[in-house]
Design an enzyme around this catalytic site. Sequence first.
Site, PDB file in Angstrom:
ATOM      1  N   TRP A 472       0.802  -1.219   0.000  1.00 22.33           N
ATOM      2  CA  TRP A 472       0.000   0.000   0.000  1.00 22.33           C
ATOM      3  C   TRP A 472       0.839   1.275   0.000  1.00 22.33           C
ATOM      4  O   TRP A 472       0.292   2.357   0.093  1.00 22.33           O
ATOM      5  CB  TRP A 472      -0.911   0.002   1.232  1.00 22.33           C
ATOM      6  CG  TRP A 472      -1.770  -1.210   1.315  1.00 22.33           C
ATOM      7  CD1 TRP A 472      -3.020  -1.374   0.790  1.00 22.33           C
ATOM      8  CD2 TRP A 472      -1.433  -2.467   1.941  1.00 22.33           C
ATOM      9  NE1 TRP A 472      -3.478  -2.649   1.051  1.00 22.33           N
ATOM     10  CE2 TRP A 472      -2.533  -3.341   1.753  1.00 22.33           C
ATOM     11  CE3 TRP A 472      -0.313  -2.930   2.635  1.00 22.33           C
ATOM     12  CZ2 TRP A 472      -2.547  -4.645   2.240  1.00 22.33           C
ATOM     13  CZ3 TRP A 472      -0.321  -4.234   3.101  1.00 22.33           C
ATOM     14  CH2 TRP A 472      -1.423  -5.084   2.911  1.00 22.33           C
ATOM     15  N   ASP A 473       2.159   1.160  -0.099  1.00 18.08           N
ATOM     16  CA  ASP A 473       3.048   2.304   0.064  1.00 18.08           C
ATOM     17  C   ASP A 473       2.859   2.919   1.453  1.00 18.08           C
ATOM     18  O   ASP A 473       2.895   4.125   1.631  1.00 18.08           O
ATOM     19  CB  ASP A 473       2.792   3.363  -1.021  1.00 18.08           C
ATOM     20  CG  ASP A 473       3.887   4.424  -1.079  1.00 18.08           C
ATOM     21  OD1 ASP A 473       4.976   4.193  -0.513  1.00 18.08           O
ATOM     22  OD2 ASP A 473       3.651   5.479  -1.686  1.00 18.08           O
ATOM     23  N   TYR A 474       2.672   2.062   2.449  1.00 13.71           N
ATOM     24  CA  TYR A 474       2.564   2.515   3.826  1.00 13.71           C
ATOM     25  C   TYR A 474       3.957   2.563   4.466  1.00 13.71           C
ATOM     26  O   TYR A 474       4.152   2.103   5.598  1.00 13.71           O
ATOM     27  CB  TYR A 474       1.649   1.591   4.631  1.00 13.71           C
ATOM     28  CG  TYR A 474       0.173   1.854   4.436  1.00 13.71           C
ATOM     29  CD1 TYR A 474      -0.299   3.056   3.904  1.00 13.71           C
ATOM     30  CD2 TYR A 474      -0.779   0.902   4.809  1.00 13.71           C
ATOM     31  CE1 TYR A 474      -1.651   3.282   3.736  1.00 13.71           C
ATOM     32  CE2 TYR A 474      -2.139   1.123   4.643  1.00 13.71           C
ATOM     33  CZ  TYR A 474      -2.564   2.316   4.110  1.00 13.71           C
ATOM     34  OH  TYR A 474      -3.920   2.542   3.960  1.00 13.71           O
TER      35      TYR A 474
END
Length: 798
Positions: A472-474
């Site tokens: 999630w590109d977290y």
Amino acid sequence: MSIQNKPTGFSKYFIWLVALILLASGAFLFINGIRLIMVGGSWYFALMGIAMLFSSITLFMFKPIGAVVYGIAYALTIIWALIEVGLQFWPLFSRLAVFGGFAMLVAFAYPALILAKRREKSSGGYKLGGIIAVCLVIALGLMFTEHNTIYNSIQVQKNTLAAKDAPTDWQQYANTTKGTRFSGADQITKENINQLEVAWTYRTGYFPQSNGSGAEDQNTPLQINDTVYLCTANNVVIAIDADAGTEKWTYDPKTSVPNWQRCRGLAYHADSSNQKPSEPIELTPNATLTSACSSRIIMNTLDARLVAIDAQTGQLCDTFGDNGIVDLKKNMGDIPPGYYTITSAPLVADDVIVVGGRVADNFSVGEPGGVIRAFDVHTGQLVWAWDPGNPSITDVPPPGETYTRGTVNVWTTMAYDPDLDLIYAPTGNATPDFFGGLRTKYDDEYNSSIVALDRKTGQIRWSFRTAHHDLWDYDLPAQPLLYDIPDGNGGVQKAIIQTTKSGEIFMLDRATGTPLAKVEERPVPQGDVKGEYYAPTQPFSVEMPSIGNETLTEADMWGATPFDQLLCRIDFVGSEYQGLFTPPGMSKTLQYPGSLGGMNWGSVAVDPQTNIMYVNDMRIGLTNWMIPRADIPANASGIEMGIVPQTGTPFGAMRLRFMSPVGVPCQKPPYGTMTAIDLKSKQIVWQKPLGTVMDTGVFGIAMHMPIPIGMPTIGGPMTTKSGLVFFAATQDFYLRAFDSATGEEIWKARLPVGSQGTPMTYISPKTGKQYIVISAGGARQSPERGDYVIAYALPDKH
């Protein structure tokens, strides 16, 4: 048999106008309401569309029944809205205001319809229309008051501060290497802040143009002795007199990169016996460090150079690296322009400079690696390296090899605890972000993690992962906060607090990495993309507040009008979404919070007197889905939004902000808040929306109204000993100050353009005056750009 008479003159044309409005609106609602039903959503909009179409047709025929039907439909709309969202102001406003305006017009048309039908006068419609008009005026007035606020009564006990915990200068990016963003300066108080005035304004001459290059001014200046130091988005370093605001010197490294141009901050080191970076240098007023480069400004550049500059003269320190410069591209392998840029402030930890680097997310596999390196602060010699893909590499790679390509990276500023002698590195992901089927075991071990490194050796003491197999590109965007929390028994808990894009806040023991606030592994949704694998659970920090990551429902969809709300509902119901950590799929998938957050690089501030931490956030979702390799266009880049190529994997990915067609986030407000959290009780003290639509609005057009809806924020807060919290990085053009105890806005200053910077403050050693300084180069979504550095101070006493 009665004969229908037609209204004449103004009445006829007014009724036709109302009928035309209802016709167009009803057709839109019916057509798109059917679309919503077909994807499994609410039937309300289609039914309201039918009612409006019937009302329109009968009004064209001058029949009063059309007004009656619309009135009944609007009454039922009020009931439906109350059932769906209760008494929440903004959701009710979105559902009722526009239709209420239509109801007012219909009511005003009703007397003419009755006169034509029965040849008798009736004033009831005018009275009802007037009542509706008054209600609409009240609703419009309520738009200018704060909603979605939280206030909790929590007993706060004040701590006594040691001098080292309350510096009155600003020597590091967050004032200390512990990420505190707290100042002991207390001349500016709640009582006198309204007297603040502009003390000086400096113009850098550089206007960051966000025209595809991603140039943004996100700088937090430093202040050491009588000088303020700052960097522009293209890495020009400028020294300014701290009292006069006049230029002392500039240094231009002449960087050139194709995208993502920004310089968030600098670092500082001074030669001093037993000097620790987190402690202020004790100098008497007007004293200076005279030896060449005995005090130095450290900057990492966009094109991957590490630079040491004499703080007094602006000249390069010729004993550092190669005549003042270390080439960070060495041993990295091939680096296409823009694929490895360093945007965040470096960390000075005792006698080493520690740097990571930002890689170009989502272009391809095998991009430059995310190695963390420490260099001697005097010589620029490499002291150690941590290669996340090959633990055996602790300095330079073997001959003929490079640091491991495509590993997790640290693009934000790290933190340092001098007492434990540990460096805390918040990591991101191995690129690409949205497909992880080719990642290595080390990528999954260290993605989206806090990694504690020994300052002397770079060896890992412990690590803690905040997202497993992150799709999630977290990545962890924020500098951690290192803070000693009183345990109630005369001791302290040495904590590290890490905010995340996912809206979770983790509190760990910074000596061991053990959670101090309970963390639970919870089952999360699974995906079905071919070649991908999925973590069955994800960590949730259940004893700390979660901010802006609630599971959305169709009822949470919002719009400036019911029409864009309807389109948002279609988008929402038609997307795959099962709450936080819904993985991207082959069809449209909703991610909330999106890849911007949640909390981003602005990090937090803390008041050590009260143990209260202040954190701002943004609440913008993302819709994404996988695109087969054969369907990726040749020019795909996706620096901001759009298709990202993810070359080397089976799929590219589409990324779109979860916004309505008029440019408003699809879920209900607020879209950005400031939250005060008591670190002892782990409870929210207060939360309030941040920012207005004064300088933005639908289609990005400034509404010029101070409606405190709460806008996305980027940048960070700063707090002072006198009980003030300063913040500027909203979408409107203001620097604000809040009462740290209550969140009440007690002062604001209009800026010439918006700001993405974090405020800082200092007391001048020459004059003893406290200044508040902000860099203002333009808000993120505004086309208006500037080159301002502005200092505020209390007026001189005469």
